[in-house]
Design an enzyme around this catalytic site. Sequence first.
Site, short mmCIF file in Angstrom:
data_model
loop_
_atom_site.label_atom_id
_atom_site.label_comp_id
_atom_site.label_asym_id
_atom_site.label_seq_id
_atom_site.Cartn_x
_atom_site.Cartn_y
_atom_site.Cartn_z
N CYS A 193 -13.68 -9.77 7.71
CA CYS A 193 -15.23 -10.11 7.08
C CYS A 193 -15.50 -9.58 6.09
O CYS A 193 -16.96 -9.51 5.71
CB CYS A 193 -15.97 -9.59 8.14
SG CYS A 193 -16.25 -8.41 8.88
N ASP A 198 -3.01 1.50 6.75
CA ASP A 198 -2.44 0.98 5.50
C ASP A 198 -2.25 -0.27 6.20
O ASP A 198 -2.25 -1.04 4.56
CB ASP A 198 -0.96 2.03 5.64
CG ASP A 198 -1.28 3.22 5.63
OD1 ASP A 198 -2.40 3.63 5.10
OD2 ASP A 198 -0.72 3.81 6.82
N ASP A 248 0.71 -0.67 -0.11
CA ASP A 248 -0.01 -0.20 -0.36
C ASP A 248 0.41 1.22 0.37
O ASP A 248 1.07 1.29 0.82
CB ASP A 248 -1.06 -0.02 0.90
CG ASP A 248 -2.13 1.25 1.72
OD1 ASP A 248 -3.06 1.44 0.67
OD2 ASP A 248 -1.51 1.63 2.08
N CYS A 272 -13.22 -4.82 5.46
CA CYS A 272 -12.08 -5.63 6.85
C CYS A 272 -11.89 -6.28 6.01
O CYS A 272 -12.35 -7.63 5.06
CB CYS A 272 -13.24 -5.45 7.29
SG CYS A 272 -12.81 -6.79 8.39
N GLU A 285 -1.46 -1.51 -6.55
CA GLU A 285 -2.21 -0.38 -6.69
C GLU A 285 -2.21 0.20 -7.69
O GLU A 285 -0.55 0.36 -8.29
CB GLU A 285 -2.71 0.72 -5.78
CG GLU A 285 -3.41 0.39 -4.51
CD GLU A 285 -4.31 1.76 -2.95
OE1 GLU A 285 -5.37 0.71 -3.29
OE2 GLU A 285 -2.80 2.15 -2.99
N CYS A 339 -17.05 -7.31 12.81
CA CYS A 339 -16.36 -8.77 13.87
C CYS A 339 -15.75 -8.08 14.89
O CYS A 339 -14.74 -8.73 15.55
CB CYS A 339 -15.80 -8.91 13.17
SG CYS A 339 -14.39 -8.25 11.96
N CYS A 399 -14.36 -2.58 12.93
CA CYS A 399 -14.78 -3.02 12.61
C CYS A 399 -16.78 -2.93 13.53
O CYS A 399 -16.29 -3.85 14.23
CB CYS A 399 -14.27 -4.28 11.87
SG CYS A 399 -15.97 -5.57 10.15
#
Length: 367
Positions: free
Chosen positions: A322, A349, A182, A319, A266, A342, A339
């Site tokens: 989940c 990051d 990332d 997330c 990315e 969960c 989250c």
Amino acid sequence: MEKAYRFRAYPNKAQKNLMDKTFGCVRFVYNFFLGKTMQAYADYKESPSYKKCSKELTGLKQELEWLREVDKFALQNSLINLDKAYQNFFDKNAKFPKFKSKKKAKCSYRTSFTNNNIRFENTHIVLPKLGNVKVRDKHMPQGRILNATITKESDGAYYISLCYTDVEVEPLPSSDLSVGIDLGIKNFCVTSDCEVIENHRYLAKSLNKLAKLQRELSRKPIGSNNRYKAKIKVAKLHAKIRHQREDFLNKLSNYFIKRYGIICIEDLDVEEMLENSGLARDIIDVSWSGFVSRLTYKSKWHNRKLVKIDRFYPSSQLCNVCNYQNSDVQNLDVRQWKCPECSTNHDRDINAAINILKEGLRCLTYI
């Protein structure tokens, strides 16, 4: 495989003079035939071919003796570059070729290999018309020479790039490891292995010194010797920043290529991101494009897999446990979040890097 080896060159005074003449002649030929091409298209709606321009160049060299002093391959390659730029304008929607400016500080020309006229001899490189040019570097080229490019940078330094073909790259040990990367500004990048790579901010650290040198430059009279000296100081500082950045990017890309067999990253739209005036300088300083380009060609050299995921994939919002999508994370100020589904605590990051890895591996199954 083709590969270029770049050497720092130290030409003597006579060689510098001949290089400067060649830069000028190459610029003249390019501009002369660009003008003729534009005029021919305006009159007849067609541009002259490279072969026709090459024949005209032979006649032009009979009229202008100073064109015969320099390397003939440099002039021919200037015509090839013009023809390629003109064709790209029509075929690839590229920008229309521009006239080359005499005031541009960076100059270069390319010469072609034939009859062993270009040779690498340890501490020297033999070039047409120039003879033995002293160089300093640790490269040991291999393969067959295609051409050489001589460059004069804006700080006055000379470089010679030798392009070789049939280069055999030493294979790296195979690796079953995979990583998601990332990219960011606060940190250069964060990996799915929770590794944080610092952003060194080479430009930001030199801004005060750069501003001081540019103020000194602005006070010098135009055309004076002192202004030229001040201009060289500014160019040398820019070159130092560029070299620091390139050294960091090369070492970091080598680290990832040697360690991981699969690298997921990315596909960022840097041009669009540069429209943000508040972040533009930081984005240029961090040089994501330079890092990705190095990963791209090095992964091809060493048979690594580089996967670029879709730029619109919400890696920061999902997330990684989940797959719940939290739209509040679109705000860049949110660095940590929990989250709601969960109850997993996430670092923005690291979570994004893990999602990039998962998406990259998923994309590989469809290739």
